[in-house]
Design an enzyme around this catalytic site. Structure first.
Site, PDB file in Angstrom:
ATOM      1  N   CYS A  83       0.815  -1.229   0.000  1.00  0.00           N
ATOM      2  CA  CYS A  83       0.000   0.000   0.000  1.00  0.00           C
ATOM      3  C   CYS A  83       0.842   1.270   0.000  1.00  0.00           C
ATOM      4  CB  CYS A  83      -0.946  -0.009   1.195  1.00  0.00           C
ATOM      5  SG  CYS A  83      -1.925  -1.525   1.301  1.00  0.00           S
ATOM      6  N   ASN A  88     -10.400  -0.753  -0.621  1.00  0.00           N
ATOM      7  CA  ASN A  88      -8.958  -0.674  -0.440  1.00  0.00           C
ATOM      8  C   ASN A  88      -8.286  -1.316  -1.655  1.00  0.00           C
ATOM      9  OD1 ASN A  88      -6.277  -1.214   0.227  1.00  0.00           O
ATOM     10  ND2 ASN A  88      -6.703  -1.718   2.359  1.00  0.00           N
ATOM     11  N   HIS A 113      -3.599   6.654   2.087  1.00  0.00           N
ATOM     12  CA  HIS A 113      -3.993   5.343   1.577  1.00  0.00           C
ATOM     13  C   HIS A 113      -5.391   5.019   2.083  1.00  0.00           C
ATOM     14  CE1 HIS A 113      -4.354   1.118   0.987  1.00  0.00           C
ATOM     15  NE2 HIS A 113      -4.075   0.794   2.229  1.00  0.00           N
TER      16      HIS A 113
END
Length: 334
Positions: free
Chosen positions: A124, A290, A259
């Site tokens: 990420c 996500n 993020h």
């Protein structure tokens, strides 16, 4: 014997991001479609994560395909001809074909062949890592124009019955073109890792385990509370350091683009950073989910669509995830 003096390359003094491109999975997947295998509910997922729907890609659409679409949009909007791009970096953890790299294939598809091209695996934080590398390579003279992409098809590496992470994940790709600038457009990074916590989030088996019949197809899993605490407390400190490294204060920011891991983490970040109400906060997770390395460029792309007045303003971007790795920097929005 005296060796001849070598010539080392030098490049532009400053760099900036020229444009963003995006490609989300073609399927909109509501919470209700995922709750059965994890014995949960739409209400529980929304309370825990802020996710209402997520985008996922159909069978036959790969991370490389979404990366290509996002790249084409970014290049078109940048005003840079594809053949001028001599560096392509793709941040990804979901290239299910170990080699060739997604980057090399995308470079050829968009007309940037024979650009230097490679994939970067920093989960990420991958997009932040790739931006940092492109900035450094352009300023050192190793490249002139860079195409940086975060691309993930996480639905290929998720177990629908895994209550720790399955409902969080989406598919998509976000791309930027980076090049020389007359002003500083990408601030110094704050990046690093903490491998001592590597077991907190990652794949639950290896391809060798799968080949030998000792494990099912490897999928992502996490220790939710460990990751949440690390993200909220440690990453808020990294975000503060990135603001300091840029030589600014929170009041100078126009946008905060973390993020898109969890809405609760995003909200807690904003509190700890004491961001003024004038700062627009990206909350793309609500409808995209996500998307790991794709999350920051996708969220930025949407933010600029919804708030074109942010162009020219400063944005703090921070990625954090499996490894555990992290990367943050302040950028000027195109």
């Amino acid at each position: 014997m005296t060796a001849p003096t070598l010539t080392q390359s030098t490049g532009a003094q400053y760099t900036r991001i020229y444009s963003y491109g995006a490609s989300r999975g073609d399927l909109v997947v509501p919470n209700q479609d995922l709750v059965g295998p994890i014995d949960s509910s739409d209400e529980w997922i929304q309370q825990r994560t802020g996710i209402i729907t997520r985008t996922r890609a159909s069978v036959g659409i790969l991370a490389v395909d979404m990366a290509t679409d996002a790249a084409r949009e970014a290049i078109e909007k940048s005003g840079v001809a594809p053949e001028q791009i001599d560096l392509v970096i793709v941040a990804t953890i979901s290239n299910v074909q170990q080699t060739p790299s997604i980057a090399a294939v995308v470079a050829d598809r968009v007309g940037a062949n024979p650009a230097a091209a490679y994939d970067a695996n920093a989960a990420c934080a991958g997009f932040s890592y790739a931006v940092t590398q492109a900035d450094a390579l352009i300023r050192s003279g190793g490249a002139h124009y860079a195409l940086v992409i975060g691309a993930e098809k996480l639905s290929d590496v998720v177990d629908p019955t895994d209550r720790s992470i399955s409902f969080l994940l989406g598919d998509g790709a976000g791309a930027v073109v980076i090049g020389p600038s007359e002003f500083p457009g990408i601030a110094a990074p704050v990046w690093g890792s903490d491998g001592s916590k590597a077991a907190a989030v990652g794949m639950n088996a290896t391809l060798v385990d799968y080949r030998d019949g000792d494990a099912a197809w490897p999928t992502l899993r996490q220790e939710g509370q460990t990751v949440f605490r690390w993200a909220v407390w440690d990453m808020a400190k990294v975000a503060k350091r990135a603001i300091e490294a840029a030589g600014i204060t929170p009041d100078d920011l126009s946008a905060f683009i973390p993020h898109q891991a969890n809405m609760r983490i995003i909200d807690e970040f904003a509190k700890q950073l004491k961001l003024p109400e004038t700062v627009v906060i990206a909350r793309d997770i609500a409808t995209t989910g996500n998307t790991s390395a794709a999350s920051i460029p996708l969220a930025t792309h949407r933010l600029l669509q919804e708030h074109p007045e942010l162009s020219g303003g400063l944005a703090l971007q921070i990625g954090f995830g499996a490894g555990l790795v992290f990367g943050a920097q302040v950028i000027v929005l195109p």
